[in-house]
Design an enzyme around this catalytic site. Structure first.
Site, PDB file in Angstrom:
ATOM      1  N   GLU A   2      36.742 -53.217  52.020  1.00 25.77           N
ATOM      2  CA  GLU A   2      37.464 -54.479  52.149  1.00 25.77           C
ATOM      3  C   GLU A   2      38.777 -54.405  51.371  1.00 25.77           C
ATOM      4  O   GLU A   2      38.785 -54.591  50.145  1.00 25.77           O
ATOM      5  CB  GLU A   2      36.621 -55.628  51.583  1.00 25.77           C
ATOM      6  CG  GLU A   2      35.274 -55.788  52.261  1.00 25.77           C
ATOM      7  CD  GLU A   2      34.774 -57.216  52.172  1.00 25.77           C
ATOM      8  OE1 GLU A   2      34.558 -57.810  53.233  1.00 25.77           O
ATOM      9  OE2 GLU A   2      34.628 -57.739  51.057  1.00 25.77           O
ATOM     10  N   LYS A  34      30.278 -66.914  50.999  1.00 24.06           N
ATOM     11  CA  LYS A  34      30.953 -67.190  49.720  1.00 24.06           C
ATOM     12  C   LYS A  34      30.441 -68.507  49.130  1.00 24.06           C
ATOM     13  O   LYS A  34      29.285 -68.841  49.327  1.00 24.06           O
ATOM     14  CB  LYS A  34      32.478 -67.226  49.905  1.00 24.06           C
ATOM     15  CG  LYS A  34      32.995 -66.057  50.740  1.00 24.06           C
ATOM     16  CD  LYS A  34      34.492 -65.914  50.658  1.00 24.06           C
ATOM     17  CE  LYS A  34      34.948 -64.816  51.592  1.00 24.06           C
ATOM     18  NZ  LYS A  34      36.270 -64.313  51.259  1.00 24.06           N
ATOM     19  N   GLU A  51      35.977 -60.597  45.024  1.00 27.13           N
ATOM     20  CA  GLU A  51      36.053 -61.890  44.329  1.00 27.13           C
ATOM     21  C   GLU A  51      35.214 -61.880  43.056  1.00 27.13           C
ATOM     22  O   GLU A  51      35.553 -62.537  42.068  1.00 27.13           O
ATOM     23  CB  GLU A  51      35.652 -63.021  45.285  1.00 27.13           C
ATOM     24  CG  GLU A  51      36.747 -63.229  46.335  1.00 27.13           C
ATOM     25  CD  GLU A  51      36.269 -63.760  47.669  1.00 27.13           C
ATOM     26  OE1 GLU A  51      35.156 -64.314  47.748  1.00 27.13           O
ATOM     27  OE2 GLU A  51      37.016 -63.612  48.657  1.00 27.13           O
ATOM     28  N   SER A  64      39.451 -60.374  57.153  1.00 25.12           N
ATOM     29  CA  SER A  64      40.052 -61.105  58.275  1.00 25.12           C
ATOM     30  C   SER A  64      39.560 -60.639  59.646  1.00 25.12           C
ATOM     31  O   SER A  64      40.331 -60.637  60.620  1.00 25.12           O
ATOM     32  CB  SER A  64      41.575 -61.059  58.197  1.00 25.12           C
ATOM     33  OG  SER A  64      42.024 -61.689  56.995  1.00 25.12           O
ATOM     34  N   ASN A  88      29.380 -63.337  55.089  1.00 29.18           N
ATOM     35  CA  ASN A  88      29.425 -63.689  53.673  1.00 29.18           C
ATOM     36  C   ASN A  88      29.971 -65.107  53.586  1.00 29.18           C
ATOM     37  O   ASN A  88      31.155 -65.324  53.833  1.00 29.18           O
ATOM     38  CB  ASN A  88      30.336 -62.702  52.928  1.00 29.18           C
ATOM     39  CG  ASN A  88      30.649 -63.149  51.518  1.00 29.18           C
ATOM     40  OD1 ASN A  88      29.928 -63.972  50.944  1.00 29.18           O
ATOM     41  ND2 ASN A  88      31.725 -62.606  50.950  1.00 29.18           N
ATOM     42  N   GLY A 105      40.588 -62.987  53.661  1.00 33.38           N
ATOM     43  CA  GLY A 105      40.957 -64.397  53.735  1.00 33.38           C
ATOM     44  C   GLY A 105      42.427 -64.654  53.979  1.00 33.38           C
ATOM     45  O   GLY A 105      42.892 -65.776  53.832  1.00 33.38           O
ATOM     46  N   HIS A 137      31.726 -57.428  45.360  1.00 34.11           N
ATOM     47  CA  HIS A 137      32.758 -58.066  46.192  1.00 34.11           C
ATOM     48  C   HIS A 137      34.022 -58.256  45.350  1.00 34.11           C
ATOM     49  O   HIS A 137      33.932 -58.537  44.154  1.00 34.11           O
ATOM     50  CB  HIS A 137      32.254 -59.413  46.718  1.00 34.11           C
ATOM     51  CG  HIS A 137      33.147 -59.994  47.769  1.00 34.11           C
ATOM     52  ND1 HIS A 137      34.322 -60.636  47.460  1.00 34.11           N
ATOM     53  CD2 HIS A 137      33.056 -59.997  49.117  1.00 34.11           C
ATOM     54  CE1 HIS A 137      34.907 -61.025  48.590  1.00 34.11           C
ATOM     55  NE2 HIS A 137      34.164 -60.640  49.607  1.00 34.11           N
TER      56      HIS A 137
HETATM   57  C1  PEP Z   1      34.768 -61.242  52.750  1.00 33.42           C
HETATM   58  O1  PEP Z   1      34.654 -62.209  52.018  1.00 33.42           O
HETATM   59  O2  PEP Z   1      34.017 -60.283  52.567  1.00 33.42           O
HETATM   60  C2  PEP Z   1      35.783 -61.258  53.808  1.00 33.42           C
HETATM   61  C3  PEP Z   1      36.020 -60.159  54.464  1.00 33.42           C
HETATM   62  O3  PEP Z   1      36.432 -62.451  54.048  1.00 33.42           O
HETATM   63  P1  PEP Z   1      37.330 -62.828  55.347  1.00 33.42           P
HETATM   64  O4  PEP Z   1      36.579 -62.340  56.549  1.00 33.42           O
HETATM   65  O5  PEP Z   1      37.421 -64.324  55.301  1.00 33.42           O
HETATM   66  O6  PEP Z   1      38.634 -62.133  55.202  1.00 33.42           O
END
Ligand code: PEP
Length: 251
Positions: free
Chosen positions: A168, A13, A100, A213, A11, A174, A98
């Protein structure tokens, strides 16, 4: 999970311009040469890059997805992109719900469910995201939150072919923080049980990805957990070496 083909999904973003397509080229190269052919790969990119990304990934094992879609097919929704538009540009998947999007745009479970249905109307696979916040984790509400999000965000017509679930934890996205192996196992077992209850026996074959992460150094440990059928990778999907390093967990 036995009988499930793992999926390693990226992803990007709100990151990526034309120059980033070189990373995508390197990712396709990695999946064509050397990586386990049983692992499926998906890179979800900003809407501006879907068309070119899909051209690059055509006739490689890597699929291209959008990061969000509007619930409607077309109309007076300035700035929005429909599932049909993503499909037309060459996407096969779209992320919906998501965290976000839920936070930045106030999307609730009903909105996410409508977007998943829009994805299917257009012939896309929906990657439906769920996960608890830090406050919810700390108050012991995680499993209840996941139940509620599954009930609200996952349409009753979800199948292993048209939907992927991504767990998630919001506090792990992040941040460099990840839940313990035991906590991931508990959450994924809970999600599997709720999906089986809601969708029937077929849900035993639905992919449940872990996201938050994930990086090459923790991928082997995280992807080996029961009911973890792949990863949704944010930051580490922007660099081909990191994304391929995560996929190598399946070798
Ligand atoms: C994501 O945006 O779905 C995500 C898991 O981000 P990150 O791997 O950067 O934590």
């Amino acid at each position: 999970t036995p009988g499930i083909r793992p999926l390693v999904a990226g992803n990007w973003k709100m990151n990526g311009t034309s120059a980033s397509l070189n990373e995508l080229r390197a990712i396709t190269h990695g999946f064509m040469h050397g990586l386990d052919a049983d692992t499926e790969a998906l890179v979800c990119v900003p809407a501006t890059l879907v068309f070119r990304a899909a051209e690059i990934a055509a006739s490689t094992p890597v699929r291209i997805g959008g990061e969000d879609c509007h619930a409607k097919e077309s109309g007076a929704h300035t700035g929005d992109v429909s599932a049909e538009m993503l499909k037309d540009a060459g996407a096969s998947h779209v992320i919906v719900g998501h965290s976000e999007r839920r936070t930045d745009h106030g999307e609730d479970d009903a909105a996410v469910r409508a977007k998943a249905e829009a994805a299917w109307r257009a012939g896309l696979v929906a990657v439906i995201c769920i996960g608890e916040t830090r406050a919810e984790r700390e108050s012991g509400a995680t499993l209840d939150i996941l139940s509620r999000q599954i009930e609200g965000s996952v349409p009753a017509s979800a199948t292993p072919a048209n939907a992927v679930i991504a767990y998630e934890p919001v506090w792990a996205i992040g941040t460099g923080l990840t839940p313990t192996v035991a906590d991931v196992a508990e959450a994924h077992a809970h999600i599997r049980a709720r999906l089986l209850e809601r969708l029937g026996a077929d849900a035993g074959k639905m992919r449940i990805l872990y996201g938050g992460s994930v990086k090459p150094s923790n991928a082997v440990e995280l992807l080996a957990i029961d009911n973890v059928d792949g990863a949704l990778v944010g930051g580490a999907s922007l660099k081909a070496a990191d994304f391929l390093g995560i996929a190598e967990a399946y070798q």
